[in-house]
Design a protein around this motif. Sequence first.
Motif, short mmCIF file in Angstrom:
data_model
loop_
_atom_site.label_atom_id
_atom_site.label_comp_id
_atom_site.label_asym_id
_atom_site.label_seq_id
_atom_site.Cartn_x
_atom_site.Cartn_y
_atom_site.Cartn_z
N GLY A 201 -17.32 -2.58 -3.40
CA GLY A 201 -18.24 -3.58 -3.37
C GLY A 201 -19.15 -3.12 -2.21
N TRP A 202 -18.84 -2.59 -1.26
CA TRP A 202 -19.57 -2.09 -0.10
C TRP A 202 -20.57 -1.04 -0.62
N LEU A 203 -19.99 -0.22 -1.43
CA LEU A 203 -20.74 0.79 -1.92
C LEU A 203 -21.87 0.49 -2.87
N GLN A 204 -21.49 -0.41 -3.85
CA GLN A 204 -22.42 -1.10 -4.73
C GLN A 204 -23.63 -1.72 -4.00
N GLU A 205 -23.28 -2.63 -3.02
CA GLU A 205 -24.29 -3.28 -2.26
C GLU A 205 -25.16 -2.37 -1.44
N ALA A 206 -24.72 -1.01 -1.09
CA ALA A 206 -25.45 -0.25 -0.15
C ALA A 206 -26.86 0.13 -0.63
N GLU A 207 -27.64 0.38 0.14
CA GLU A 207 -28.99 0.89 -0.14
C GLU A 207 -29.43 2.37 0.28
N LEU A 231 -23.77 6.34 -7.55
CA LEU A 231 -24.26 5.52 -6.40
C LEU A 231 -25.63 5.93 -6.15
N GLY A 232 -25.97 7.33 -6.51
CA GLY A 232 -27.36 7.83 -5.94
C GLY A 232 -27.21 8.12 -4.47
N ALA A 233 -26.24 8.81 -4.27
CA ALA A 233 -25.72 9.01 -2.72
C ALA A 233 -25.74 10.60 -2.55
N PRO A 234 -26.72 10.82 -1.37
CA PRO A 234 -26.45 12.24 -1.01
C PRO A 234 -25.02 12.59 -0.58
N VAL A 235 -24.60 13.99 -0.73
CA VAL A 235 -23.19 14.52 -0.48
C VAL A 235 -23.44 15.62 0.39
N PHE A 236 -22.89 15.29 1.63
CA PHE A 236 -22.90 16.69 2.59
C PHE A 236 -21.24 17.04 2.86
N LEU A 237 -21.29 18.47 2.99
CA LEU A 237 -19.94 18.93 3.03
C LEU A 237 -19.87 19.68 4.24
N SER A 238 -18.71 19.65 4.60
CA SER A 238 -18.14 20.26 5.95
C SER A 238 -18.03 21.71 5.40
N LEU A 239 -17.98 22.80 6.48
CA LEU A 239 -17.66 24.24 6.00
C LEU A 239 -16.68 24.54 5.22
N ALA A 240 -15.47 23.66 5.28
CA ALA A 240 -14.27 24.00 4.60
C ALA A 240 -14.67 23.53 3.19
#
Length: 536
Positions: A201-207, A231-240
């Motif tokens: 629910g939180w993710l669906q409502e997120a802008e 979601l159309g969400a950017p994904v950022f990765l840790s070095l691992a």
Amino acid sequence: MSSAPTCAQVLMRLLREHQVEKVFGIPGVHTIELYRGLPGSGLQHVTPRHEQGAAFMADGYARASGKPGVCFLITGPGLTNAATAMAQAFSDSIPMLVISAVNRREDLGMGRGRLHELPRQSDASRGYCIWQHSLTDAGQLPEVIARAFQLLCSSRPGPVHIEIPIDLFPAAMPGKLEDYRACPAPALPAPNAAAVETAAGWLQEAERPVILLGGGAQACSESATRLAEQLGAPVFLSLAAKGIVDERHPLCGGANLSFDCVRERVEGADVVLAVATELAETDRNLVRENYDFKGRLIRVDIDPTQLVCNANPDLAICADADATLRQLSSALPAGGAEEHEAVKEEVAQLVSACRKEWWPGSEERFPWVQALREALPEDGVLVTDSTQLAYNTNHALPLYSARSHLTCTTGYGTLGFALPAAVGARLSGAREVVALIGDGGLMFTLGELAVAVEQRLPLPILVWNNSGYGEIRDFMDAASVPQEGVNLVTPDFVALAKSFGAEGCRIERPEQLREAVADALRRKMPTLIEITAPRD
């Protein structure tokens, strides 16, 4: 009438039952009876030149394959020699099973000066193992091995150390050898349904949602990519986590969490989904300041202690990462890769902006990063040590699949990792492997080149030769500290490689790298490729 199996034979049988194929170790006088159980067991033994190399090889094997790496060590110095590599595996949550000898039971705690005696040996490993056990009766072995693999396969992994008194290796075990079987792997913990519903629910409502992936999300490539697209969400990765989401994907912002432009985007998100990450300074390449999450923070981890590490969440889900992402995806409306064009453009601009924040000297090394990407097979595995060029590949060299980035630049941050870890990775039957190590780091574990020769591994070993500890030299200069202890005498690495029976060559320009790596991968022999590093 066949004789009863020994404790050592049962150990080998149980390891094979748990799908172990290779063990790394150096025999010693205390493990003679252990090795009596090896012939005919189906296990392949690999002999490193130092116990630290054994544990690094087991580490690389585990990272590349996802299966526990296994070491056999002698009493005392065998264990302490491997300690640094075990601590690196502990820091990076790498599954490793270490079987060591210990003195005879009647000698334990007596201080009689026995060979290899280390008072309270078990205490030495407890600080860098997720579990340590001292076997006191041969009959306990099946249960102890079962416990070890349950831990390694169903919780946050790390090294497990089992020490066996040398008088127990030849001890007779009940029944027949074929009666000993592995326990089935446990089902991984599933997420709480109400928590998944709240998170969805939180993710669906997120802008402006953001997804952060850590090294514990190695099994989440498909589920994380699908969720990002929904979601159309950017994904950022840790070095691992490099490569878990294909870094060519337009929603993937790579391993750039250390840069201010990415920090601003993450801190400004209205919902952040952080999956299997410590949110540690090593995820951000030694940027100490934690993120100031202004929106809601959802954390997913199999280890409950990590759910509050470095940042308190608004919602904590203690469960298997992949199962959680799949259930979140099922709870959300379908979405596709063709959507979210504005977000994709934003991610492209962020990645471009990161380059403007690189530290001095990075631009001069960028052509080498590009050349390495061209040289590395598309599905290849890059194993890196703590060396200048590796700090640039962490951010600027895109990787395309999970378990393709094995590095010691995170967590414990030891030197000498890359060569033996690359040997272990290649022996796992994994994809083609390329190692990158500095001249200083190579001297820590140079002897393991002999193992790559013995095993006839087609392994390119790139040596970034800046005649010393170049990164520390740069930090000294930046801090106006006189250069002490950082300018080293280095050998002729090409000649040294050939003396081991390996191939060797020297290059000075990035455009030479692709052909040198391609030639190395065609050989049934390791090739040391010395790169004369530009002096900044």
